[in-house]
Design an enzyme around this catalytic site. Structure first.
Site, PDB file in Angstrom:
ATOM      1  N   ASP A  16      13.153  38.906  21.755  1.00 54.50           N
ATOM      2  CA  ASP A  16      13.192  40.302  21.322  1.00 54.50           C
ATOM      3  C   ASP A  16      12.994  40.458  19.816  1.00 54.50           C
ATOM      4  OD1 ASP A  16      13.800  40.908  23.992  1.00 54.50           O
ATOM      5  OD2 ASP A  16      15.946  40.657  23.619  1.00 54.50           O
ATOM      6  N   HIS A  44       8.402  43.335  26.401  1.00 56.20           N
ATOM      7  CA  HIS A  44       7.727  43.504  25.108  1.00 56.20           C
ATOM      8  C   HIS A  44       7.418  44.981  24.892  1.00 56.20           C
ATOM      9  CE1 HIS A  44       6.307  39.024  25.168  1.00 56.20           C
ATOM     10  NE2 HIS A  44       7.617  39.168  25.237  1.00 56.20           N
TER      11      HIS A  44
HETATM   12  P1  GDP Z   1       9.797  41.372  22.028  1.00 57.72           P
HETATM   13  O1  GDP Z   1      10.426  40.981  23.330  1.00 57.72           O
HETATM   14  O2  GDP Z   1       9.788  40.246  21.047  1.00 57.72           O
HETATM   15  O3  GDP Z   1       8.431  41.978  22.184  1.00 57.72           O
HETATM   16  O4  GDP Z   1      10.736  42.500  21.408  1.00 57.72           O
HETATM   17  P2  GDP Z   1      11.389  43.756  22.201  1.00 57.72           P
HETATM   18  O5  GDP Z   1      10.334  44.743  22.454  1.00 57.72           O
HETATM   19  O6  GDP Z   1      12.209  43.303  23.342  1.00 57.72           O
HETATM   20  O7  GDP Z   1      12.432  44.265  21.125  1.00 57.72           O
HETATM   21  C1  GDP Z   1      12.039  44.661  19.842  1.00 57.72           C
HETATM   22  C2  GDP Z   1      12.478  46.136  19.630  1.00 57.72           C
HETATM   23  O8  GDP Z   1      12.387  46.450  18.273  1.00 57.72           O
HETATM   24  C3  GDP Z   1      11.586  47.117  20.363  1.00 57.72           C
HETATM   25  O9  GDP Z   1      12.376  48.226  20.740  1.00 57.72           O
HETATM   26  C4  GDP Z   1      10.592  47.528  19.281  1.00 57.72           C
HETATM   27  O10 GDP Z   1      10.030  48.820  19.497  1.00 57.72           O
HETATM   28  C5  GDP Z   1      11.466  47.522  18.066  1.00 57.72           C
HETATM   29  N1  GDP Z   1      10.811  47.190  16.799  1.00 57.72           N
HETATM   30  C6  GDP Z   1       9.808  46.319  16.552  1.00 57.72           C
HETATM   31  N2  GDP Z   1       9.604  46.210  15.225  1.00 57.72           N
HETATM   32  C7  GDP Z   1      10.506  47.019  14.629  1.00 57.72           C
HETATM   33  C8  GDP Z   1      10.829  47.310  13.269  1.00 57.72           C
HETATM   34  O11 GDP Z   1      10.257  46.776  12.333  1.00 57.72           O
HETATM   35  N3  GDP Z   1      11.868  48.191  13.038  1.00 57.72           N
HETATM   36  C9  GDP Z   1      12.543  48.779  14.056  1.00 57.72           C
HETATM   37  N4  GDP Z   1      13.521  49.623  13.727  1.00 57.72           N
HETATM   38  N5  GDP Z   1      12.277  48.530  15.349  1.00 57.72           N
HETATM   39  C10 GDP Z   1      11.276  47.649  15.622  1.00 57.72           C
HETATM   40  P1  IMO Z   2      11.353  38.459  25.367  1.00 59.84           P
HETATM   41  O1  IMO Z   2       9.984  37.941  25.708  1.00 59.84           O
HETATM   42  C1  IMO Z   2      15.675  37.857  25.196  1.00 59.84           C
HETATM   43  C2  IMO Z   2      17.408  34.997  28.034  1.00 59.84           C
HETATM   44  C3  IMO Z   2      18.321  35.688  29.034  1.00 59.84           C
HETATM   45  C4  IMO Z   2      19.301  34.559  29.325  1.00 59.84           C
HETATM   46  C5  IMO Z   2      18.398  33.329  29.308  1.00 59.84           C
HETATM   47  C6  IMO Z   2      17.948  32.870  30.678  1.00 59.84           C
HETATM   48  O2  IMO Z   2      11.528  39.899  25.679  1.00 59.84           O
HETATM   49  O3  IMO Z   2      11.736  38.075  24.000  1.00 59.84           O
HETATM   50  P2  IMO Z   2      16.256  33.859  32.485  1.00 59.84           P
HETATM   51  O4  IMO Z   2      16.289  35.160  33.208  1.00 59.84           O
HETATM   52  O5  IMO Z   2      15.019  33.607  31.716  1.00 59.84           O
HETATM   53  O6  IMO Z   2      16.626  32.704  33.376  1.00 59.84           O
HETATM   54  O7  IMO Z   2      17.482  33.972  31.437  1.00 59.84           O
HETATM   55  O8  IMO Z   2      17.256  33.668  28.535  1.00 59.84           O
HETATM   56  N1  IMO Z   2      16.044  35.581  27.943  1.00 59.84           N
HETATM   57  C7  IMO Z   2      15.662  36.440  26.995  1.00 59.84           C
HETATM   58  N2  IMO Z   2      16.365  37.024  25.999  1.00 59.84           N
HETATM   59  N3  IMO Z   2      14.359  38.112  25.331  1.00 59.84           N
HETATM   60  C8  IMO Z   2      13.633  37.531  26.304  1.00 59.84           C
HETATM   61  O9  IMO Z   2      12.307  37.691  26.422  1.00 59.84           O
HETATM   62  C9  IMO Z   2      14.290  36.665  27.214  1.00 59.84           C
HETATM   63  N4  IMO Z   2      13.905  35.946  28.269  1.00 59.84           N
HETATM   64  C10 IMO Z   2      14.979  35.282  28.706  1.00 59.84           C
HETATM   65  O10 IMO Z   2      18.954  36.802  28.457  1.00 59.84           O
HETATM   66  O11 IMO Z   2      20.219  34.439  28.268  1.00 59.84           O
HETATM   67 MG    MG Z   3      11.976  41.599  24.611  1.00 61.78          MG
END
Ligand code: GDP
Ligand code: IMO
Ligand code: MG
Length: 445
Positions: A16, A44
């Site tokens: 994330d 994502h």
């Molecule tokens: P990913 O799994 O790595 O793609 O990340 P996620 O989408 O799960 O979580 C990142 C969160 O942060 C999302 O809600 C994005 O919209 C938000 N986000 C990304 N870049 C920024 C930033 O620079 N500032 C803020 N405030 N939010 C951001």
């Molecule tokens: P993105 O791509 C955050 C974590 C789960 C759990 C562990 C194992 O959005 O960054 P699983 O269901 O894969 O067997 O869970 O891994 N986990 C993530 N945490 N972002 C992710 O993906 C994750 N994918 C798995 O929360 O702790």
């Molecule tokens: Mg994510």
């Protein structure tokens, strides 16, 4: 002809970090975007104007018209979730068509994988009430672990290509269902025996729907490279969740560091020209496992609220803490990061001071700058912090890196010198436009 650069985008923490936002941005300068690991455990997020998209299986490049989006052989595909995702995107006007390609050798997440995942987690958690320790991982319950386990077992696995051969699928499922019914019962699942005939019908029908997208993506990728096209590798999950190099056993079940790219795509590592490590300006983690810099206090809560740190896939509140340089430096080493994107810097505005964990104190009193991916050992380290001044200005409207307050610039400079990798991108909000690039950076191609 000089070959265009192929870029890997990978998370340097526990997921994330904002990979989706950066993949979406870099897509413009690449021809094909490929997922090489994980499954619908990934979430994502991409924000374009007032539109927000959450992608789980489809590469984040899908929002840019004309790009080839590939789900590689290393991914575990829940086809029902995939169809949902395709439907939702189409309803919102995103064109899918044949630009979405799925490896016939990717593995299929079946309903019994999800049941198994949830039942095992519940059983591990229940051990507490019997006086034991909670050994549950806090998985996303998307069936990821059981599906990858079947891949390794081989005889009980279903691959995407199997969905196109109904009789073969039926024979496989007859055996698998008999075995799984017994196993699920042993895990305390009270349900009817699994019915191979209806599962075959359901999944063969899904196979027919997905058939135009299913192909040998390994040859496709090699052909793209041969034709001088550039590839963007989209890591799911993150380096510290890598099955071999993460904080085992509190990890996911795939190689989500860049080391998973060759195996998960069929392209040798020599084709990866640069690696962009995605790092939050602080740390978060979802699920169980050691987290040395965790802030179980008001500051942690402030970061959670300001950063809207709630899971994209499960909605769970994310655990928040200070940036752990020891961990990021380790991930940058494992992934071969050539540059870093520092995300969510805006979230730290308003904190009087900021801390960077630069070393760990071990139980014997000695200090180390080495990370340990062993969960037991990591749970015993104590973070040693360096304190830096904070800033109060709102960063979300800035357009140039030179406009950053001195304290924010100082924070980035210190991270850069401690990690030893340049920060080429600074993100100050979720939108595409809220991104500050170092002036000399071109984003690809
Ligand atoms: P990913 O799994 O790595 O793609 O990340 P996620 O989408 O799960 O979580 C990142 C969160 O942060 C999302 O809600 C994005 O919209 C938000 N986000 C990304 N870049 C920024 C930033 O620079 N500032 C803020 N405030 N939010 C951001
Ligand atoms: P993105 O791509 C955050 C974590 C789960 C759990 C562990 C194992 O959005 O960054 P699983 O269901 O894969 O067997 O869970 O891994 N986990 C993530 N945490 N972002 C992710 O993906 C994750 N994918 C798995 O929360 O702790
Ligand atoms: Mg994510």
């Amino acid at each position: 002809m000089t070959q265009p650069a192929n870029t890997a985008v990978v998370g340097l923490q526990w997921g994330d970090e904002g990979k989706g936002k950066i993949v979406d941005l870099l897509t413009a300068k690449h021809d094909a975007i490929v997922r090489y690991n994980g499954g619908a455990n990934a979430g994502h997020t991409i924000v374009i104007g007032d539109q927000k998209y959450a992608l789980h299986l489809i590469p984040s490049g899908i929002l840019t018209p004309g790009k080839i989006c590939i789900i590689g052989n290393g991914v575990v595909v829940d086809p029902e979730k995939l169809l949902d995702e395709i439907r939702t995107l189409r309803e919102r006007g995103v064109e899918i068509g044949e630009k979405l390609r799925i490896s016939s050798r990717a593995h299929v997440v079946m309903p019994y994988h999800k049941e198994h995942d949830a039942a095992l987690e519940n059983m591990l958690a229940r051990a507490v009430s019997a006086g034991g320790r909670d050994h549950s991982i806090g998985t996303t319950k998307r069936g990821i672990g059981p599906c990858y386990a079947d891949k390794i077992h081989r005889s009980t696995a279903v691959r995407v290509g199997d969905l196109l051969r109904t009789e073969h699928l039926r024979r496989k499922l007859e055996t698998i269902c008999a075995i799984r019914t017994v196993e699920l019962k042993a895990l305390g699942v009270e349900a009817e025996p699994l019915d191979a005939a209806s599962l075959t019908e359901r999944y063969a029908a899904i196979g027919q729907t997905l058939a135009p997208h299913i192909t040998d993506t390994t040859y496709l990728l090699h052909e793209l490279i041969r034709d001088g096209r550039s590839i963007l590798f989209e890591g799911a999950n993150a380096c510290l969740l890598d099955i071999d190099h993460g904080t085992y056993p509190y990890v996911t079940s795939s190689n989500c560091s860049t080391l998973g790219i060759p195996a998960g795509t069929g392209l040798p590592g020599t084709h990866i020209n640069r690696v962009l490590g995605i790092m939050k300006a602080y740390s978060t983690r979802v699920g169980a496992g050691p987290f040395p810099t965790e802030l179980d206090n008001e500051i942690g809560e402030q970061i959670r609220q300001r950063g809207r740190e709630f899971g994209t896939t499960t909605g769970r509140p994310r655990r928040c803490g200070w940036l752990d340089i020891v961990a990021v430096r380790y991930s940058a080493m494992i992934c071969g990061a050539t540059a870093i994107a520092c995300m969510l810097l805006d979230v730290l505005s308003g904190l009087d001071e900021l801390k960077l964990c630069t070393r760990y104190r071990l139980p014997d009193g000695t200090e180390t700058d080495r990370f340990t991916p062993d969960a037991e050992a990591l749970s015993e380290v104590e973070p040693i912090y360096e304190t830096l001044p904070g800033w109060s200005e709102d960063l979300t409207g800035l357009t140039e890196r030179s406009e950053l307050p001195a304290a924010a610039q100082n924070y980035l400079d210190r991270i850069e010198s401690l990690v030893g990798v340049p920060i080429e991108i600074v993100s100050i909000g979720p939108e595409r436009t809220q991104t500050l690039m170092a002036s000399e950076v071109t984003v690809g191609g």
